[in-house]
Design a protein around this motif. Structure first.
Motif, mmCIF file in Angstrom:
data_model
loop_
_atom_site.group_PDB
_atom_site.id
_atom_site.type_symbol
_atom_site.label_atom_id
_atom_site.label_comp_id
_atom_site.label_asym_id
_atom_site.label_seq_id
_atom_site.Cartn_x
_atom_site.Cartn_y
_atom_site.Cartn_z
ATOM 1 N N LYS A 127 0.838 -1.204 0.000
ATOM 2 C CA LYS A 127 0.000 0.000 0.000
ATOM 3 C C LYS A 127 0.877 1.260 0.000
ATOM 4 O O LYS A 127 0.585 2.223 -0.703
ATOM 5 N N LEU A 128 1.938 1.242 0.772
ATOM 6 C CA LEU A 128 2.860 2.381 0.793
ATOM 7 C C LEU A 128 3.531 2.573 -0.560
ATOM 8 O O LEU A 128 3.678 3.698 -1.040
ATOM 9 N N ILE A 129 3.951 1.473 -1.179
ATOM 10 C CA ILE A 129 4.588 1.553 -2.502
ATOM 11 C C ILE A 129 3.610 2.142 -3.519
ATOM 12 O O ILE A 129 3.972 3.005 -4.320
ATOM 13 N N GLU A 130 2.380 1.689 -3.477
ATOM 14 C CA GLU A 130 1.373 2.187 -4.417
ATOM 15 C C GLU A 130 1.062 3.662 -4.187
ATOM 16 O O GLU A 130 0.626 4.349 -5.100
ATOM 17 N N GLY A 131 1.308 4.155 -2.987
ATOM 18 C CA GLY A 131 1.046 5.559 -2.679
ATOM 19 C C GLY A 131 2.194 6.486 -3.033
ATOM 20 O O GLY A 131 2.109 7.688 -2.815
ATOM 21 N N THR A 132 3.277 5.949 -3.555
ATOM 22 C CA THR A 132 4.424 6.770 -3.952
ATOM 23 C C THR A 132 4.633 6.661 -5.461
ATOM 24 O O THR A 132 3.827 6.079 -6.165
ATOM 25 N N ASP A 133 5.756 7.186 -5.925
ATOM 26 C CA ASP A 133 6.071 7.120 -7.358
ATOM 27 C C ASP A 133 6.939 5.914 -7.711
ATOM 28 O O ASP A 133 7.458 5.826 -8.818
ATOM 29 N N CYS A 134 7.082 4.950 -6.788
ATOM 30 C CA CYS A 134 7.979 3.801 -6.998
ATOM 31 C C CYS A 134 7.635 3.001 -8.254
ATOM 32 O O CYS A 134 8.520 2.528 -8.960
ATOM 33 N N LEU A 135 6.341 2.839 -8.509
ATOM 34 C CA LEU A 135 5.927 2.001 -9.639
ATOM 35 C C LEU A 135 6.179 2.665 -10.991
ATOM 36 O O LEU A 135 5.986 2.052 -12.028
ATOM 37 N N THR A 136 6.657 3.889 -10.967
ATOM 38 C CA THR A 136 7.062 4.551 -12.208
ATOM 39 C C THR A 136 8.331 3.901 -12.754
ATOM 40 O O THR A 136 8.498 3.786 -13.966
ATOM 41 N N CYS A 137 9.208 3.451 -11.849
ATOM 42 C CA CYS A 137 10.502 2.900 -12.256
ATOM 43 C C CYS A 137 10.663 1.410 -11.971
ATOM 44 O O CYS A 137 11.583 0.794 -12.499
ATOM 45 N N HIS A 138 9.828 0.862 -11.106
ATOM 46 C CA HIS A 138 9.969 -0.542 -10.706
ATOM 47 C C HIS A 138 8.687 -1.319 -10.945
ATOM 48 O O HIS A 138 7.591 -0.782 -10.774
ATOM 49 N N LYS A 139 8.850 -2.583 -11.328
ATOM 50 C CA LYS A 139 7.741 -3.531 -11.409
ATOM 51 C C LYS A 139 8.079 -4.708 -10.513
ATOM 52 O O LYS A 139 9.232 -4.884 -10.129
ATOM 53 N N ILE A 140 7.104 -5.508 -10.202
ATOM 54 C CA ILE A 140 7.343 -6.646 -9.323
ATOM 55 C C ILE A 140 8.243 -7.680 -9.971
ATOM 56 O O ILE A 140 9.225 -8.131 -9.384
ATOM 57 N N TRP A 165 22.664 -0.558 -9.428
ATOM 58 C CA TRP A 165 21.909 -1.219 -10.506
ATOM 59 C C TRP A 165 22.122 -0.511 -11.841
ATOM 60 O O TRP A 165 21.341 -0.675 -12.754
ATOM 61 N N GLY A 166 23.129 0.304 -11.943
ATOM 62 C CA GLY A 166 23.372 1.048 -13.174
ATOM 63 C C GLY A 166 23.571 2.521 -12.851
ATOM 64 O O GLY A 166 23.670 2.922 -11.692
ATOM 65 N N GLU A 167 23.607 3.322 -13.874
ATOM 66 C CA GLU A 167 23.924 4.737 -13.691
ATOM 67 C C GLU A 167 22.695 5.636 -13.538
ATOM 68 O O GLU A 167 22.834 6.817 -13.290
ATOM 69 N N ILE A 168 21.502 5.098 -13.705
ATOM 70 C CA ILE A 168 20.301 5.918 -13.542
ATOM 71 C C ILE A 168 20.015 6.048 -12.050
ATOM 72 O O ILE A 168 19.846 5.042 -11.362
ATOM 73 N N PRO A 169 19.976 7.284 -11.530
ATOM 74 C CA PRO A 169 19.789 7.453 -10.089
ATOM 75 C C PRO A 169 18.348 7.173 -9.647
ATOM 76 O O PRO A 169 17.405 7.392 -10.404
ATOM 77 N N MET A 170 18.217 6.678 -8.410
ATOM 78 C CA MET A 170 16.905 6.499 -7.818
ATOM 79 C C MET A 170 16.540 7.799 -7.104
ATOM 80 O O MET A 170 17.348 8.354 -6.357
ATOM 81 N N THR A 171 15.332 8.259 -7.324
ATOM 82 C CA THR A 171 14.855 9.496 -6.721
ATOM 83 C C THR A 171 14.771 9.353 -5.200
ATOM 84 O O THR A 171 14.265 8.352 -4.709
ATOM 85 N N PRO A 172 15.249 10.355 -4.457
ATOM 86 C CA PRO A 172 15.096 10.303 -3.000
ATOM 87 C C PRO A 172 13.636 10.528 -2.589
ATOM 88 O O PRO A 172 12.877 11.188 -3.297
ATOM 89 N N HIS A 173 13.262 9.967 -1.462
ATOM 90 C CA HIS A 173 11.911 10.127 -0.916
ATOM 91 C C HIS A 173 12.056 10.655 0.507
ATOM 92 O O HIS A 173 11.753 9.957 1.481
ATOM 93 N N THR A 174 12.521 11.885 0.622
ATOM 94 C CA THR A 174 12.879 12.474 1.912
ATOM 95 C C THR A 174 11.682 12.651 2.842
ATOM 96 O O THR A 174 11.860 12.727 4.052
ATOM 97 N N GLY A 175 10.477 12.695 2.313
ATOM 98 C CA GLY A 175 9.297 12.851 3.155
ATOM 99 C C GLY A 175 8.808 11.544 3.756
ATOM 100 O O GLY A 175 7.851 11.530 4.529
ATOM 101 N N LEU A 176 9.448 10.455 3.433
ATOM 102 C CA LEU A 176 9.036 9.128 3.893
ATOM 103 C C LEU A 176 9.694 8.823 5.242
ATOM 104 O O LEU A 176 10.888 9.051 5.416
ATOM 105 N N SER A 177 8.916 8.322 6.187
ATOM 106 C CA SER A 177 9.481 7.972 7.490
ATOM 107 C C SER A 177 10.305 6.687 7.376
ATOM 108 O O SER A 177 10.089 5.873 6.479
#
Length: 142
Positions: free
Chosen positions: A65-78, A114-126
């Motif tokens: 549920k937390l993953i679905e509430g963020t932008d994670c699924l823009t770059c990652h799939k199961i 995992w390569g040279e493409i950076p992962m976006t920070p999620h600084t608002g996440l506890s």
């Protein structure tokens, strides 16, 4: 004759005045509601599941549920690589011992594992919410 015309004009004038003033018709002016009465919808925080009482399914569901509430699924799939690795690839590479490190990586972002493409920070996440997300990801280990 002049008197007859004058009297007719007076009678018509009085009749007009009588009918125009006898039935007052007013249309109410619409009033705008004050701004203070409008309700502002506030986003609701996602509840964390206490670790001591969390069952495996509750943790998995909370993490998903937390993953679905963020932008994670823009770059990652199961189960397949998108921009970043699939969650199953991450689960295969890491273990429960890496939980805190991976949670911090979600918060801080990262590059290079995992390569040279950076992962976006999620600084608002506890930290606790990030841990729940990692627990869900690690639960996908085949």
């Amino acid at each position: 004759m002049k008197t007859l015309v004058q009297n007719t004009i007076i009678v018509l004038t009085l009749t007009t005045l009588l009918f125009s003033c006898s039935k007052p018709e007013t249309t109410p002016i619409p009033q705008a509601e004050p701004y203070s009465e409008q309700q502002v919808v506030q986003p609701q925080p996602v509840e964390t599941v206490p670790e001591a009482t969390a069952s495996s399914d509750a943790t998995k569901h909370g993490g998903l549920k937390l993953i679905e509430g963020t932008d994670c699924l823009t770059c990652h799939k199961i189960d397949s690589k998108l921009i970043g690795p699939s969650y199953q690839e991450v689960a295969a590479k890491y273990s429960d011992a890496d939980l805190d490190m991976l949670a911090q990586k979600i918060i801080d972002g990262g590059k290079g594992n995992w390569g040279e493409i950076p992962m976006t920070p999620h600084t608002g996440l506890s930290k606790e919410n990030a841990r729940q997300m990692v627990k869900y990801i690690l639960s996908l280990k085949k």
